[in-house]
Design an enzyme around this catalytic site. Structure first.
Site, PDB file in Angstrom:
ATOM      1  N   ASP A  35       0.850  -1.193   0.000  1.00  0.00           N
ATOM      2  CA  ASP A  35       0.000   0.000   0.000  1.00  0.00           C
ATOM      3  C   ASP A  35       0.885   1.243   0.000  1.00  0.00           C
ATOM      4  O   ASP A  35       1.904   1.300   0.692  1.00  0.00           O
ATOM      5  CB  ASP A  35      -0.918  -0.010   1.231  1.00  0.00           C
ATOM      6  CG  ASP A  35      -2.066   0.975   1.090  1.00  0.00           C
ATOM      7  OD1 ASP A  35      -3.219   0.534   0.951  1.00  0.00           O
ATOM      8  OD2 ASP A  35      -1.809   2.207   1.108  1.00  0.00           O
ATOM      9  N   ILE A  36       0.475   2.235  -0.772  1.00  0.00           N
ATOM     10  CA  ILE A  36       1.276   3.451  -0.924  1.00  0.00           C
ATOM     11  C   ILE A  36       1.268   4.297   0.353  1.00  0.00           C
ATOM     12  O   ILE A  36       2.184   5.110   0.571  1.00  0.00           O
ATOM     13  CB  ILE A  36       0.763   4.270  -2.137  1.00  0.00           C
ATOM     14  CG1 ILE A  36       1.844   5.202  -2.663  1.00  0.00           C
ATOM     15  CG2 ILE A  36      -0.516   5.029  -1.806  1.00  0.00           C
ATOM     16  CD1 ILE A  36       1.513   5.798  -4.020  1.00  0.00           C
ATOM     17  N   ASN A  97     -13.099  -3.173   1.965  1.00  0.00           N
ATOM     18  CA  ASN A  97     -14.124  -2.142   1.994  1.00  0.00           C
ATOM     19  C   ASN A  97     -14.937  -2.229   0.708  1.00  0.00           C
ATOM     20  O   ASN A  97     -14.371  -2.479  -0.358  1.00  0.00           O
ATOM     21  CB  ASN A  97     -13.485  -0.755   2.113  1.00  0.00           C
ATOM     22  CG  ASN A  97     -12.648  -0.622   3.378  1.00  0.00           C
ATOM     23  OD1 ASN A  97     -13.078  -1.023   4.450  1.00  0.00           O
ATOM     24  ND2 ASN A  97     -11.443  -0.091   3.245  1.00  0.00           N
ATOM     25  N   GLY A 103     -16.611   2.641   2.773  1.00  0.00           N
ATOM     26  CA  GLY A 103     -15.460   3.535   2.677  1.00  0.00           C
ATOM     27  C   GLY A 103     -14.470   3.128   1.603  1.00  0.00           C
ATOM     28  O   GLY A 103     -13.283   3.436   1.696  1.00  0.00           O
ATOM     29  N   GLN A 104     -14.960   2.472   0.557  1.00  0.00           N
ATOM     30  CA  GLN A 104     -14.064   2.025  -0.522  1.00  0.00           C
ATOM     31  C   GLN A 104     -13.635   3.208  -1.372  1.00  0.00           C
ATOM     32  O   GLN A 104     -14.475   3.954  -1.871  1.00  0.00           O
ATOM     33  CB  GLN A 104     -14.786   0.988  -1.398  1.00  0.00           C
ATOM     34  CG  GLN A 104     -13.905   0.394  -2.491  1.00  0.00           C
ATOM     35  CD  GLN A 104     -14.638  -0.678  -3.302  1.00  0.00           C
ATOM     36  OE1 GLN A 104     -15.862  -0.802  -3.222  1.00  0.00           O
ATOM     37  NE2 GLN A 104     -13.897  -1.435  -4.083  1.00  0.00           N
ATOM     38  N   HIS A 110     -10.063  -5.353  -3.553  1.00  0.00           N
ATOM     39  CA  HIS A 110      -8.757  -5.568  -2.941  1.00  0.00           C
ATOM     40  C   HIS A 110      -8.939  -5.958  -1.485  1.00  0.00           C
ATOM     41  O   HIS A 110      -9.847  -5.497  -0.811  1.00  0.00           O
ATOM     42  CB  HIS A 110      -7.869  -4.324  -3.045  1.00  0.00           C
ATOM     43  CG  HIS A 110      -8.521  -3.055  -2.593  1.00  0.00           C
ATOM     44  ND1 HIS A 110      -9.453  -2.382  -3.351  1.00  0.00           N
ATOM     45  CD2 HIS A 110      -8.392  -2.335  -1.447  1.00  0.00           C
ATOM     46  CE1 HIS A 110      -9.851  -1.303  -2.707  1.00  0.00           C
ATOM     47  NE2 HIS A 110      -9.237  -1.260  -1.536  1.00  0.00           N
ATOM     48  N   LEU A 111      -8.040  -6.821  -1.023  1.00  0.00           N
ATOM     49  CA  LEU A 111      -7.996  -7.196   0.382  1.00  0.00           C
ATOM     50  C   LEU A 111      -6.762  -6.545   0.982  1.00  0.00           C
ATOM     51  O   LEU A 111      -5.659  -6.665   0.436  1.00  0.00           O
ATOM     52  CB  LEU A 111      -7.910  -8.722   0.498  1.00  0.00           C
ATOM     53  CG  LEU A 111      -8.168  -9.299   1.890  1.00  0.00           C
ATOM     54  CD1 LEU A 111      -9.639  -9.137   2.270  1.00  0.00           C
ATOM     55  CD2 LEU A 111      -7.787 -10.776   1.926  1.00  0.00           C
ATOM     56  N   HIS A 112      -6.973  -5.834   2.090  1.00  0.00           N
ATOM     57  CA  HIS A 112      -5.852  -5.272   2.839  1.00  0.00           C
ATOM     58  C   HIS A 112      -5.357  -6.338   3.814  1.00  0.00           C
ATOM     59  O   HIS A 112      -6.149  -6.861   4.609  1.00  0.00           O
ATOM     60  CB  HIS A 112      -6.292  -4.071   3.682  1.00  0.00           C
ATOM     61  CG  HIS A 112      -6.859  -2.908   2.924  1.00  0.00           C
ATOM     62  ND1 HIS A 112      -6.153  -1.738   2.734  1.00  0.00           N
ATOM     63  CD2 HIS A 112      -8.069  -2.706   2.346  1.00  0.00           C
ATOM     64  CE1 HIS A 112      -6.904  -0.868   2.072  1.00  0.00           C
ATOM     65  NE2 HIS A 112      -8.078  -1.431   1.826  1.00  0.00           N
TER      66      HIS A 112
HETATM   67  P1  AMP Z   1      -9.883   1.370   0.039  1.00  0.00           P
HETATM   68  O1  AMP Z   1     -10.231   2.595   0.847  1.00  0.00           O
HETATM   69  O2  AMP Z   1     -10.224   0.100   0.738  1.00  0.00           O
HETATM   70  O3  AMP Z   1     -10.445   1.450  -1.361  1.00  0.00           O
HETATM   71  O4  AMP Z   1      -8.306   1.351  -0.031  1.00  0.00           O
HETATM   72  C1  AMP Z   1      -7.570   1.874  -1.104  1.00  0.00           C
HETATM   73  C2  AMP Z   1      -6.109   1.771  -0.725  1.00  0.00           C
HETATM   74  O5  AMP Z   1      -5.344   1.916  -1.884  1.00  0.00           O
HETATM   75  C3  AMP Z   1      -5.638   2.824   0.290  1.00  0.00           C
HETATM   76  O6  AMP Z   1      -5.101   2.171   1.435  1.00  0.00           O
HETATM   77  C4  AMP Z   1      -4.569   3.597  -0.488  1.00  0.00           C
HETATM   78  O7  AMP Z   1      -3.481   3.997   0.313  1.00  0.00           O
HETATM   79  C5  AMP Z   1      -4.142   2.582  -1.543  1.00  0.00           C
HETATM   80  N1  AMP Z   1      -3.593   3.117  -2.783  1.00  0.00           N
HETATM   81  C6  AMP Z   1      -4.088   4.104  -3.551  1.00  0.00           C
HETATM   82  N2  AMP Z   1      -3.314   4.303  -4.636  1.00  0.00           N
HETATM   83  C7  AMP Z   1      -2.304   3.411  -4.547  1.00  0.00           C
HETATM   84  C8  AMP Z   1      -1.161   3.101  -5.356  1.00  0.00           C
HETATM   85  N3  AMP Z   1      -0.898   3.770  -6.501  1.00  0.00           N
HETATM   86  N4  AMP Z   1      -0.335   2.107  -4.953  1.00  0.00           N
HETATM   87  C9  AMP Z   1      -0.562   1.437  -3.818  1.00  0.00           C
HETATM   88  N5  AMP Z   1      -1.627   1.683  -2.998  1.00  0.00           N
HETATM   89  C10 AMP Z   1      -2.475   2.642  -3.366  1.00  0.00           C
END
Ligand code: AMP
Length: 126
Positions: A35-36, A97, A103-104, A110-112
């Site tokens: 994650d960024i 999410n 809160g997506q 994607h799975l965190h």
């Molecule tokens: P969500 O709120 O569950 O949709 O999470 C989206 C996630 O994507 C967040 O934790 C962001 O930090 C992450 N994210 C957004 N852009 C990037 C990227 N270019 N590379 C890696 N992670 C990202």
């Protein structure tokens, strides 16, 4: 209502190689990358390569091969990061999410996988 996939989302762009990512693991159906903006010492995102918007979209419409590949990749990452309690690790949290109430932010499933410190309660009580 059908799931409408937006091919301009940031993870679709990562999958097309249009923007870089820090890859953790890649398989025929799945990509995992850091994650960024990590919320803990370890924060990996696992995404299917197919065009699925949410967890339930993926669960309903992905092939068995895609679903197995995705989850086996998650298991391998938990093991590789030393998080799995089955290997004596400290544990972790897996979060997904979906939509507005979830809160997506990125509309590609994607799975965190988050770990590396105690994470507290899953959600604040309202
Ligand atoms: P969500 O709120 O569950 O949709 O999470 C989206 C996630 O994507 C967040 O934790 C962001 O930090 C992450 N994210 C957004 N852009 C990037 C990227 N270019 N590379 C890696 N992670 C990202």
């Amino acid at each position: 209502m059908p799931h409408t996939y937006d091919p301009t989302n940031v993870f679709a762009r990562i999958l097309r190689g249009e923007i870089p990512n820090k890859t953790v693991m890649e398989t025929p159906h799945t990509l995992a990358f850091h994650d960024i903006a990590p919320l803990a010492p370890q924060h990996v995102l696992v995404i299917p390569k197919g065009s699925y918007v949410t967890f339930d979209h993926f669960a309903a419409e992905a092939s068995a091969d895609e679903i197995v590949d995705f989850h086996r990749t998650c298991a391998q990452i938990c093991a590789d990061l030393g998080l799995s309690i089955g290997s004596g690790g400290p544990g972790y949290r897996a979060i997904t999410n979906a939509g507005g109430h979830g809160g997506q932010e990125v509309p590609h499933y994607h799975l965190h996988l988050i770990g590396g410190r105690p994470l507290g309660r899953m959600i604040e009580r309202a």
